[in-house]
Design a protein around this motif. Structure first.
Motif, PDB file in Angstrom:
ATOM      1  N   ARG B 100      11.233  -7.922  -1.512  1.00  0.00           N
ATOM      2  CA  ARG B 100      11.459  -6.611  -0.896  1.00  0.00           C
ATOM      3  C   ARG B 100      10.904  -5.485  -1.767  1.00  0.00           C
ATOM      4  O   ARG B 100      10.505  -4.441  -1.251  1.00  0.00           O
ATOM      5  CB  ARG B 100      12.940  -6.403  -0.589  1.00  0.00           C
ATOM      6  N   LEU B 105      10.451  -2.226   0.415  1.00  0.00           N
ATOM      7  CA  LEU B 105      11.685  -2.062   1.191  1.00  0.00           C
ATOM      8  C   LEU B 105      12.878  -1.817   0.278  1.00  0.00           C
ATOM      9  O   LEU B 105      13.867  -1.222   0.688  1.00  0.00           O
ATOM     10  CB  LEU B 105      11.939  -3.311   2.046  1.00  0.00           C
ATOM     11  N   GLN B 118      -4.914  -1.226  -7.229  1.00  0.00           N
ATOM     12  CA  GLN B 118      -4.323   0.072  -6.879  1.00  0.00           C
ATOM     13  C   GLN B 118      -2.831   0.056  -7.190  1.00  0.00           C
ATOM     14  O   GLN B 118      -2.131  -0.904  -6.881  1.00  0.00           O
ATOM     15  CB  GLN B 118      -4.537   0.340  -5.385  1.00  0.00           C
ATOM     16  N   LEU B 123       4.677   3.670  -3.464  1.00  0.00           N
ATOM     17  CA  LEU B 123       4.304   3.900  -2.070  1.00  0.00           C
ATOM     18  C   LEU B 123       5.418   3.419  -1.144  1.00  0.00           C
ATOM     19  O   LEU B 123       6.068   2.414  -1.410  1.00  0.00           O
ATOM     20  CB  LEU B 123       3.015   3.152  -1.731  1.00  0.00           C
ATOM     21  N   PRO B 125       6.826   1.569   2.299  1.00  0.00           N
ATOM     22  CA  PRO B 125       6.319   0.334   2.918  1.00  0.00           C
ATOM     23  C   PRO B 125       5.142   0.596   3.857  1.00  0.00           C
ATOM     24  O   PRO B 125       4.190  -0.187   3.903  1.00  0.00           O
ATOM     25  CB  PRO B 125       7.515  -0.201   3.694  1.00  0.00           C
ATOM     26  N   GLN B 126       5.225   1.713   4.600  1.00  0.00           N
ATOM     27  CA  GLN B 126       4.174   1.991   5.586  1.00  0.00           C
ATOM     28  C   GLN B 126       2.801   2.096   4.943  1.00  0.00           C
ATOM     29  O   GLN B 126       1.784   1.839   5.571  1.00  0.00           O
ATOM     30  CB  GLN B 126       4.445   3.311   6.312  1.00  0.00           C
ATOM     31  N   ALA B 127       2.771   2.522   3.678  1.00  0.00           N
ATOM     32  CA  ALA B 127       1.486   2.772   3.032  1.00  0.00           C
ATOM     33  C   ALA B 127       0.977   1.545   2.290  1.00  0.00           C
ATOM     34  O   ALA B 127      -0.094   1.583   1.713  1.00  0.00           O
ATOM     35  CB  ALA B 127       1.623   3.946   2.078  1.00  0.00           C
ATOM     36  N   ARG B 128       1.754   0.463   2.278  1.00  0.00           N
ATOM     37  CA  ARG B 128       1.295  -0.735   1.576  1.00  0.00           C
ATOM     38  C   ARG B 128       0.607  -1.667   2.558  1.00  0.00           C
ATOM     39  O   ARG B 128       0.788  -1.553   3.771  1.00  0.00           O
ATOM     40  CB  ARG B 128       2.490  -1.441   0.928  1.00  0.00           C
ATOM     41  N   ASP B 129      -0.136  -2.597   1.997  1.00  0.00           N
ATOM     42  CA  ASP B 129      -0.932  -3.490   2.842  1.00  0.00           C
ATOM     43  C   ASP B 129      -0.290  -4.869   2.863  1.00  0.00           C
ATOM     44  O   ASP B 129      -0.591  -5.709   2.023  1.00  0.00           O
ATOM     45  CB  ASP B 129      -2.357  -3.546   2.278  1.00  0.00           C
ATOM     46  N   PHE B 130       0.624  -5.099   3.797  1.00  0.00           N
ATOM     47  CA  PHE B 130       1.238  -6.417   3.892  1.00  0.00           C
ATOM     48  C   PHE B 130       1.734  -6.663   5.313  1.00  0.00           C
ATOM     49  O   PHE B 130       1.948  -5.742   6.094  1.00  0.00           O
ATOM     50  CB  PHE B 130       2.416  -6.547   2.909  1.00  0.00           C
TER      51      PHE B 130
END
Lengths: 563, 407
Positions: B100, B105, B118, B123, B125-130
């Motif tokens: 998390r 999260l 990076q 950041l 959660p919305q801005a992370r790439d997963f």
């Protein structure tokens, strides 16, 4: 990748900024609509007429006025008797519904909620017709007058019964069949199972029910206003001090005193809620009653008796509103529905009530549900969210009279920038919304807790903004609860008297207040007519709610079907 | 909280039964315990790491506190591009908290997370790439399978046709083509989890997070979906982190396993390394079945078990009075009475492909189990009460300090 993530982070920090803004707005709503008015009222209670600090002088004067102190004893004894009556009745009826195979359960349950659809003024008016000086059943009271404690207890019992019944039914339906089977296997007699399993299992529900009933009884204004006669209670004292004698300081003192029992029962209720959670095991097997003719019919007769009493009270009001001149000329007429006695006409008041109910329902449902979502489902700002939840729980502890008076103190101050809403619809909407906030908040929180806790996380991982997930998923899935909140708000906005009685003006007079005014002016039939009008309006909305809920559920049946 | 402070022994004993199934092929292969089956995993890893050796995710000094309680303490971890990593540990060990934190999260209290160089530590959660898949599926109940999968696509305003093609492609990938119009409630648990997987993959995330994705499923479905997820991951090459408490799942699926306990990493390694060279008594006990015997390390290559002296692999515990000797049941071999240590058979458990035999060692009175193939047991005349000889091969013995396990 970085190129994609960077602009996103810029937009999305806006997203969490927006969430913070929403949270602050929600807090502002309750601070302005609840905390500041209450604080102002507390300050007023220790000030004299010119606004100077006088310590507890007002309280001292209160204690030295026998007529006022007497009200405390009156209020407490009335509330205790009403509580005892209503809790016993509700327990028996709830037992009949949940633990027996009595016939007609569904009809009884529908009839039992009817008192919620009318202001508490209605039972009082009916009781006057039934047992008053010219009532049909005057002799039943053996010379005692209905105007006073007897009438108040009867009216209260009628009006509080649906609330108590709902709590009791919840308490008694939380049963675990395995315990009864174990008891049977050990050869335990039925009465002992009842004492050792049923009662302990329902004890928190019973305590909670008792405190809810007590709070409602001690803070209710409508019943004692109509039928109390010379018998004064705290709620009517507040009204008399403020509206009758323009003694705002003493009104504030009585309000503070009225706040105490409500705060106590609020605290007890919170404590019980916490204990109750641990008690229920998820593996409990619901208990199913088996037919037992004697028991079933005893409970059926009892419940039918209660239902008959409810119908009699409502029927009396309807009949009284339709006859020419009770009891001398019983020919039917619709004259009383013209409300000629009321300056500006009663239908305007009814329209005002509809307008109020509409706005409270529309704004209240969305705002309260969204705020509950903020406290329950959003990330970060934990202290703010906890503060919001705590404040959302507070309105339950504040009696309507106290809230209404607080609004006068707070919004009527000349230097308050919100002074302009005084005397407008806006203050009525705000007041009613805050007054009935807690139950809606709790309903929302319960509904939201049933959703998968990861919906928001999934939405975020897919880069969908939170408001979109709220609109596409959270709101539609919680729709049944949202509709329940709407119906609750509408009915309460239609029927409330206590808080708004201080806040209306000649343009914004409400139907429920018109009932009181007509009654004060001696137009009993018109008062009954207005109460009946409110009752049927609420009934219509309730039926609409049932139909809409049913349609929505049928439409959603495809995806709601459990696997 | 109480789960976290419970001694690890408890978790290990709970985890033990599933190990038997996984351990069976190795057990049959006999005392050598060098089963060839296991060697496939490191090979697969080398082929991948040859193709892409860059670091996808780098976690440094990550700490997460809840008030007084430290859920994660100073976690350092690097995950390579395309790697399948499992976080494995008993409940409350911090594995889900770590996942998390990676997703944003449950933001960490201290430490940094870098994704492809990076810094994503702060950041949202919305801005992370997963993409993420939860144990509860978290499918939107009021949306069809199609809309669920398209949930993240729709937001990007992709052209309708492209979106439709993409959803169909994803559903084909998870074997659910044709279920577009169904609602989640009409699907089985395994199907729902595959929809959740398709939904998470729809936006082509660089990192796939799986939070106990198989735990809510029936055993049979679990096995099937396990291989399906693994194959899918290998095919797409997406860097994947899976949280699980099921060691068999971790051994079967992961390129590397991160074993966690009490908020710290106990060991990072390939399944074979974790299984054969557990770095601590906790790992040894948690993964597979393990016998623990009290012994006395005499010098760097011998130890004393009761009155018997045994050879063992080199260790650094000399000088200690007592130590824990660990050996896997399948590494224990039985022989005729008189050879090796003498023991008495206490109990014989029939487990299909092999027998698990509980023995009491004569002399020191300690018990241990041995997994023995059916025919070997017959030739040795193993039955309750019989005496047999026991060999503990030196290369299969590992020594751990006595106190560590209680830490």
């Amino acid at each position: 990748m970085m190129a994609r993530a960077l602009p996103l982070s810029g937009r999305l920090s806006g997203e969490s900024g927006l969430r913070l803004l929403m949270l602050l707005l929600a807090l502002a709503l309750l601070v302005i609509g609840l905390l500041l008015p209450l604080a102002t009222m507390l300050i007023k209670s220790v000030q004299d007429r010119s606004g100077d600090f006088v310590g507890l002088a007002n309280f001292a004067r209160y204690v030295q006025t026998p007529a006022l102190v007497g009200s405390i004893i009156n209020s407490v004894s009335i509330a205790l008797i009403s509580t005892l009556t209503v809790v016993s009745l509700a327990f028996l009826c709830a037992y009949g519904i949940t633990r027996t195979c009595m016939p007609g359960k569904r009809v009884f349950r529908m009839l039992s909620i009817l008192p919620l659809l009318a202001p508490s003024l209605l039972p009082a008016i009916s009781l006057v017709y039934l047992f008053g000086n010219q009532g049909w059943f005057k002799d039943v009271l053996l010379g005692e007058s209905i105007y006073g404690p007897i009438g108040i207890v009867m009216g209260m019992t009628f009006w509080i019964f649906p609330h108590a019944l709902m709590i009791m039914m919840t308490a008694l339906s939380n049963s675990d069949a395995r315990l009864y089977e174990a008891a049977d296997a050990l050869g335990t007699p039925k009465w002992r199972s009842f004492l050792t399993i049923t009662l302990p299992g329902a004890r928190y529900g019973i305590i909670s029910c008792a405190f809810v009933a007590f709070t409602l009884a001690i803070t209710d204004f409508g019943v004692p206003k109509i039928i109390g006669g010379q018998f004064s209670v705290l709620a009517t004292d507040v009204y008399r001090q403020v509206v009758g004698q323009q003694n705002f300081q003493m009104g504030a003192v009585v309000s503070v005193i009225l706040l105490l029992p409500a705060l106590l029962s609020f605290a007890v209720d919170r404590w019980i809620q916490r204990r109750q959670v641990a008690q229920l095991s998820a593996r409990a097997v619901p208990w199913q009653p088996t037919p037992s003719p004697l028991r079933d019919w005893v409970f059926a007769l009892l419940c039918y008796g209660v239902a008959a009493a409810i119908l009699a009270v409502i029927g009396t009001a309807i009949y009284a509103s339709l006859v020419q001149f009770w009891p001398y000329n019983l020919s039917l007429t619709l004259d009383h529905y013209a409300f000629k006695a009321l300056a500006g006409g009663g239908w305007d008041a009814w329209l005002n009530s509809l307008t109020l109910a509409f706005w409270v329902t529309l704004i209240g449902t969305l705002v309260i549900f969204f705020n509950a979502w903020l406290t329950e489902k959003s990330q970060g700002y934990r202290p703010l969210r906890q503060g919001l939840h705590f404040m959302a729980m507070m309105p339950m502890a504040v009696p309507g009279m106290v809230l209404g008076l607080s609004y006068i103190f707070y919004f009527n101050q000349a230097d308050n920038p919100l002074n302009w809403i005084y005397g407008t619809f806006a203050i009525l909407v705000l007041n009613t919304l805050v007054h009935f906030y807690t139950v809606c908040h709790l309903t929302s929180v319960t509904a939201l807790k049933q959703l998968d806790p990861e919906f928001e996380a999934v939405g975020a991982s897919l880069k969908v903004p939170f408001w979109k997930t709220f609109c596409r998923i959270t709101l539609p899935v919680s729709l049944p609860s949202v509709l329940d909140i709407s119906a609750y708000l509408f009915m309460n906005a239609m029927t409330t008297v206590s808080a708004v009685v201080f806040l209306y003006n000649s343009d914004t007079r409400l139907a429920s207040i018109a009932v009181m005014h007509l009654d004060e002016a001696g137009h009993f039939a018109s008062a009954a007519a207005m109460a009946v009008l409110i009752f049927f309006t609420c009934l219509g909305v309730k039926l609409l709610h049932a139909v809409v809920s049913h349609l929505l559920l049928t439409r959603a049946q495809r995806w709601r079907q459990a696997t | 909280m109480s789960l976290v402070t419970a001694p690890p022994r408890h978790h290990a004993s709970r985890q033990a039964p599933p190990a038997t199934a996984g351990a069976s092929p190795r057990a049959v292969s006999g005392p050598a315990a060098r089963a060839p089956a296991r060697d496939a995993a490191p090979q697969a890893l080398t082929t991948r790491s040859a193709s892409s050796d860059s670091i996808h995710l780098k976690i440094s000094g990550l700490t997460k506190r809840y008030g007084q309680f430290t859920a994660l303490s100073e976690i350092d971890l690097a995950i390579r591009e395309g790697e399948f990593v499992c976080f494995l540990g008993p409940s409350g060990c911090g594995k889900t908290t770590l996942l998390r934190a990676i997703a944003g999260l449950a933001p960490q209290s201290e430490g940094t997370i870098h994704q492809r160089g990076q810094d994503i530590s702060r950041l949202p959660p919305q801005a992370r790439d997963f993409g993420i898949v939860f144990q509860s599926y978290a499918l939107f109940p009021n949306l069809t399978v199609f809309d669920n999968v398209a949930y993240g696509l729709r937001n990007r305003r992709d052209a309708r046709d492209a979106m439709r093609r993409r959803v169909t492609e994803l559903l084909t990938l998870v074997d659910l083509a044709g279920s577009e119009g169904k609602y989640p409630a009409a699907l089985s648990g395994g199907q729902q989890q595959r929809v959740a997987l398709a939904r998470a993959l729809a936006t082509e995330p660089g990192l796939l997070l799986l939070d106990e994705p198989l735990s809510a499923l029936d055993a049979r479905v679990r096995l099937h979906l396990r291989s399906q997820i693994k194959a899918l991951q290998a095919r797409l090459g997406v860097t994947t982190i899976m949280v699980t408490h099921d060691q068999e799942e971790a051994l079967a699926m992961a390129d590397r396993i991160v074993v966690m306990n009490h908020g710290v990493i106990e060991q990072i390694g390939t399944p074979a390394e974790i299984y054969r060279q557990p770095a601590s008594a906790f790992v040894a006990e948690f993964i597979g079945s393990m016998n623990f015997l009290q012994c006395c390390p005499e010098n760097a290559s011998t130890l004393r078990l009761g009155q018997q002296r045994l050879e063992c692999a080199a260790h650094d515990l000399e000088g200690l009075d007592q130590a824990r000797l660990a050996i896997r049941p399948e590494a224990v071999s039985l022989c005729a009475v008189g050879e090796g240590l003498s023991a008495q058979v206490e109990h014989v458990e029939f487990l299909g492909a092999f027998l698990r035999i509980t023995l009491t060692l004569e002399g020191c009175g300690q018990t241990l189990s041995a997994d023995v193939a059916l025919k070997d047991s017959e030739s040795l005349g193993v039955r309750v009460g019989a005496r047999v000889g026991v060999r503990l091969p030196s290369e299969a013995i590992r020594l751990y300090p006595l106190v560590e396990a209680q830490a």
